[in-house]
Scaffold this motif. Sequence first.
Motif, PDB file in Angstrom:
ATOM      1  N   LEU A 290       0.825  -1.206   0.000  1.00  0.00           N
ATOM      2  CA  LEU A 290       0.000   0.000   0.000  1.00  0.00           C
ATOM      3  C   LEU A 290       0.862   1.260   0.000  1.00  0.00           C
ATOM      4  O   LEU A 290       0.527   2.247  -0.671  1.00  0.00           O
ATOM      5  N   PHE A 291       1.976   1.226   0.718  1.00  0.00           N
ATOM      6  CA  PHE A 291       2.908   2.348   0.675  1.00  0.00           C
ATOM      7  C   PHE A 291       3.453   2.544  -0.739  1.00  0.00           C
ATOM      8  O   PHE A 291       3.700   3.670  -1.170  1.00  0.00           O
ATOM      9  N   ALA A 292       3.628   1.454  -1.462  1.00  0.00           N
ATOM     10  CA  ALA A 292       4.171   1.539  -2.817  1.00  0.00           C
ATOM     11  C   ALA A 292       3.246   2.294  -3.764  1.00  0.00           C
ATOM     12  O   ALA A 292       3.688   2.760  -4.824  1.00  0.00           O
ATOM     13  N   LEU A 293       1.967   2.446  -3.375  1.00  0.00           N
ATOM     14  CA  LEU A 293       1.013   3.154  -4.222  1.00  0.00           C
ATOM     15  C   LEU A 293       1.023   4.661  -3.973  1.00  0.00           C
ATOM     16  O   LEU A 293       0.251   5.389  -4.597  1.00  0.00           O
ATOM     17  N   GLY A 294       1.860   5.134  -3.063  1.00  0.00           N
ATOM     18  CA  GLY A 294       2.020   6.567  -2.839  1.00  0.00           C
ATOM     19  C   GLY A 294       0.832   7.237  -2.174  1.00  0.00           C
ATOM     20  O   GLY A 294       0.200   8.118  -2.775  1.00  0.00           O
ATOM     21  N   PRO A 295       0.491   6.853  -0.945  1.00  0.00           N
ATOM     22  CA  PRO A 295      -0.650   7.471  -0.273  1.00  0.00           C
ATOM     23  C   PRO A 295      -0.468   8.968  -0.058  1.00  0.00           C
ATOM     24  O   PRO A 295       0.649   9.452   0.148  1.00  0.00           O
ATOM     25  N   ALA A 296      -1.587   9.685  -0.088  1.00  0.00           N
ATOM     26  CA  ALA A 296      -1.573  11.122   0.195  1.00  0.00           C
ATOM     27  C   ALA A 296      -1.558  11.389   1.695  1.00  0.00           C
ATOM     28  O   ALA A 296      -1.127  12.459   2.136  1.00  0.00           O
ATOM     29  N   VAL A 297      -2.053  10.427   2.475  1.00  0.00           N
ATOM     30  CA  VAL A 297      -2.100  10.547   3.931  1.00  0.00           C
ATOM     31  C   VAL A 297      -1.591   9.237   4.528  1.00  0.00           C
ATOM     32  O   VAL A 297      -1.992   8.151   4.092  1.00  0.00           O
ATOM     33  N   GLU A 298      -0.695   9.349   5.501  1.00  0.00           N
ATOM     34  CA  GLU A 298      -0.184   8.171   6.211  1.00  0.00           C
ATOM     35  C   GLU A 298      -0.338   8.387   7.715  1.00  0.00           C
ATOM     36  O   GLU A 298       0.149   9.392   8.247  1.00  0.00           O
ATOM     37  N   MET A 299      -0.996   7.463   8.371  1.00  0.00           N
ATOM     38  CA  MET A 299      -1.027   7.416   9.832  1.00  0.00           C
ATOM     39  C   MET A 299      -0.535   6.029  10.228  1.00  0.00           C
ATOM     40  O   MET A 299      -1.261   5.043  10.054  1.00  0.00           O
ATOM     41  N   VAL A 300       0.676   5.955  10.719  1.00  0.00           N
ATOM     42  CA  VAL A 300       1.292   4.672  11.068  1.00  0.00           C
ATOM     43  C   VAL A 300       1.816   4.806  12.486  1.00  0.00           C
ATOM     44  O   VAL A 300       2.689   5.640  12.756  1.00  0.00           O
ATOM     45  N   MET A 301       1.276   4.008  13.398  1.00  0.00           N
ATOM     46  CA  MET A 301       1.654   4.220  14.792  1.00  0.00           C
ATOM     47  C   MET A 301       1.280   3.043  15.680  1.00  0.00           C
ATOM     48  O   MET A 301       0.377   2.266  15.370  1.00  0.00           O
ATOM     49  N   ASP A 302       2.020   2.922  16.776  1.00  0.00           N
ATOM     50  CA  ASP A 302       1.558   2.138  17.909  1.00  0.00           C
ATOM     51  C   ASP A 302       0.475   2.948  18.599  1.00  0.00           C
ATOM     52  O   ASP A 302       0.591   4.171  18.747  1.00  0.00           O
ATOM     53  N   VAL A 303      -0.578   2.292  19.035  1.00  0.00           N
ATOM     54  CA  VAL A 303      -1.664   2.998  19.722  1.00  0.00           C
ATOM     55  C   VAL A 303      -2.324   2.016  20.681  1.00  0.00           C
ATOM     56  O   VAL A 303      -2.544   0.852  20.326  1.00  0.00           O
ATOM     57  N   PRO A 304      -2.612   2.431  21.913  1.00  0.00           N
ATOM     58  CA  PRO A 304      -3.356   1.537  22.806  1.00  0.00           C
ATOM     59  C   PRO A 304      -4.682   1.138  22.159  1.00  0.00           C
ATOM     60  O   PRO A 304      -5.392   1.988  21.601  1.00  0.00           O
ATOM     61  N   TYR A 305      -4.996  -0.133  22.235  1.00  0.00           N
ATOM     62  CA  TYR A 305      -6.200  -0.640  21.577  1.00  0.00           C
ATOM     63  C   TYR A 305      -7.437   0.137  22.013  1.00  0.00           C
ATOM     64  O   TYR A 305      -8.288   0.497  21.183  1.00  0.00           O
ATOM     65  N   ALA A 306      -7.570   0.421  23.303  1.00  0.00           N
ATOM     66  CA  ALA A 306      -8.751   1.144  23.795  1.00  0.00           C
ATOM     67  C   ALA A 306      -8.849   2.532  23.181  1.00  0.00           C
ATOM     68  O   ALA A 306      -9.954   3.034  22.937  1.00  0.00           O
ATOM     69  N   ASP A 307      -7.720   3.168  22.907  1.00  0.00           N
ATOM     70  CA  ASP A 307      -7.723   4.480  22.261  1.00  0.00           C
ATOM     71  C   ASP A 307      -8.129   4.362  20.797  1.00  0.00           C
ATOM     72  O   ASP A 307      -8.916   5.171  20.278  1.00  0.00           O
ATOM     73  N   PHE A 308      -7.584   3.366  20.116  1.00  0.00           N
ATOM     74  CA  PHE A 308      -7.938   3.172  18.711  1.00  0.00           C
ATOM     75  C   PHE A 308      -9.436   2.923  18.556  1.00  0.00           C
ATOM     76  O   PHE A 308     -10.059   3.403  17.607  1.00  0.00           O
ATOM     77  N   GLN A 309     -10.009   2.184  19.487  1.00  0.00           N
ATOM     78  CA  GLN A 309     -11.430   1.858  19.405  1.00  0.00           C
ATOM     79  C   GLN A 309     -12.308   3.110  19.358  1.00  0.00           C
ATOM     80  O   GLN A 309     -13.431   3.056  18.876  1.00  0.00           O
ATOM     81  N   CYS A 310     -11.813   4.226  19.873  1.00  0.00           N
ATOM     82  CA  CYS A 310     -12.583   5.476  19.866  1.00  0.00           C
ATOM     83  C   CYS A 310     -12.325   6.315  18.617  1.00  0.00           C
ATOM     84  O   CYS A 310     -13.053   7.284  18.363  1.00  0.00           O
ATOM     85  N   MET A 311     -11.297   5.974  17.849  1.00  0.00           N
ATOM     86  CA  MET A 311     -10.858   6.851  16.762  1.00  0.00           C
ATOM     87  C   MET A 311     -11.814   6.879  15.580  1.00  0.00           C
ATOM     88  O   MET A 311     -11.889   7.871  14.850  1.00  0.00           O
ATOM     89  N   LEU A 312     -12.546   5.792  15.369  1.00  0.00           N
ATOM     90  CA  LEU A 312     -13.412   5.695  14.192  1.00  0.00           C
ATOM     91  C   LEU A 312     -14.885   5.670  14.566  1.00  0.00           C
ATOM     92  O   LEU A 312     -15.726   5.200  13.809  1.00  0.00           O
ATOM     93  N   ASP A 313     -15.223   6.165  15.768  1.00  0.00           N
ATOM     94  CA  ASP A 313     -16.622   6.173  16.200  1.00  0.00           C
ATOM     95  C   ASP A 313     -17.482   6.978  15.231  1.00  0.00           C
ATOM     96  O   ASP A 313     -17.097   8.065  14.791  1.00  0.00           O
ATOM     97  N   ASP A 314     -18.678   6.447  14.928  1.00  0.00           N
ATOM     98  CA  ASP A 314     -19.609   7.217  14.125  1.00  0.00           C
ATOM     99  C   ASP A 314     -20.221   8.297  15.008  1.00  0.00           C
ATOM    100  O   ASP A 314     -20.589   8.048  16.150  1.00  0.00           O
ATOM    101  N   PRO A 315     -20.317   9.515  14.508  1.00  0.00           N
ATOM    102  CA  PRO A 315     -20.782  10.631  15.348  1.00  0.00           C
ATOM    103  C   PRO A 315     -22.228  10.443  15.769  1.00  0.00           C
ATOM    104  O   PRO A 315     -23.067   9.995  14.975  1.00  0.00           O
ATOM    105  N   PRO A 316     -22.577  10.768  17.014  1.00  0.00           N
ATOM    106  CA  PRO A 316     -23.969  10.643  17.466  1.00  0.00           C
ATOM    107  C   PRO A 316     -24.841  11.716  16.844  1.00  0.00           C
ATOM    108  O   PRO A 316     -24.363  12.743  16.365  1.00  0.00           O
TER     109      PRO A 316
END
Length: 466
Positions: A290-316
Amino acid sequence: MAPQHTPSDSALAGLREDLAGPVYVPGDPGYDEARVVFNAMIDRRPAVIAQCETAADVTHAVLFGRETELPIAVRGGGHSVAGSALNDGGLVVDLRRMNTVVVDPENMTARVEGGATMSDLDRACQPFQVAVTGGRASTTGVGGFTLGGGSGWLERKFGLACDNLLAVDLVTAAGRSVHADDEENPELFWALHGGGGNFGVATSMTLRVHPLPDFSIAMLLYPAAAGPEVIRAFRDLAEGAPDEAGGGGIYLTGPPEEFVPAELRGTLLSGALVTYAGPVDGARELAAPLFALGPAVEMVMDVPYADFQCMLDDPPGMRNYWSAEYLAEFPDTAVDVFCARAAGMVVPSAMQHVMFPLGGQVANGPADYPVPWRTAPWAVHPFAVWDDPADDERAIGWVKDVRADAMPWSTGAVYLNFIGAEGAQRVAEGFGEANRRRLAEVKAAYDPDNVFRFNHNIAPAAHAAA
């Protein structure tokens, strides 16, 4: 719809006296707040909302509903897209105050009360560096999620949530407290591995948890035109990936965030998410194509699982309509059809056009449970979330079009937590016919009057169609 019987003042006074938690009726301060769910398309007015704080409260509430002949809905996280946590003119048994989670790191279990959300569970597990498969949104209720099967980012490594279910305590339609595990009430316990809330109100569950010292992601975004190449690359890497890997291919609106180039904010983007149950080097290595395709945005990181679980929440407070198809394969033709349909999305909006792999420990899990979709290697999940009621027809039509596009490759089975009210045939497909018949027998034993029917309903055997 009006209730069959308006509860008397004395009956309501008795309920309020019996419950440790509050009781709301129309006109009470707090009533309107108590009846709000995340999906703004749902606007229902129950006659009574009983906010339970203990299992005894649940028993009192269920018996009150039976005695007053009020239809009974059960609210855990309230995250059903069809709004099954609410009804009009009936009783809502609201479990949200019952949200305690106790983790036992020595025995690698978590005891979860019936109203806990994924965030409650994930945050309780994080200090011990353990986890179990959870919903892809932190606001999802653990109860409905788990009893409905439980598909999430960690499923390829740890199996479905229901595969990790060790015991359930519930209150039946008769107000009886029942414990179910492999040895006690084993047929009921089987039914709770996918059969949802048909059999009673789950007041607590015991789940197996697993070590998760590290969790990482690679989220890569591209212009929409790159989508076919991106989705193919993700498909190919996922098919050879270890069980630690998860994620999906996606189309979405570029968010108004600093990490997104200004010219891409508010426009349709394609992308891929690689999740990895391990350090970030593993996620980065997996995502190399996927990196070879030249992304316009890259977010690559270690993240606590509980924190990641909140990152993509659908807005209420948004309007929601979702569905899914589970696919036997995802060939290039399916990729092309999937990508072409992204053009019909409402942009800008919070809509997501998602495909993701199963396999791993999902496919290797117990074949006996009533979750026949687990054998599918791929799923397509059109996730429509929008703001303007004027877009209702377009958004709902788009979801239905995605489903129709996927039919040539569909297995026919479906994860019911991903769909709303799509009819009895879809519910049957969610369980499989042999499982449906077996579930109907369990339903007849524990809820012969179909009291718990605001769900993907299983008719009791005596009432089921021949």
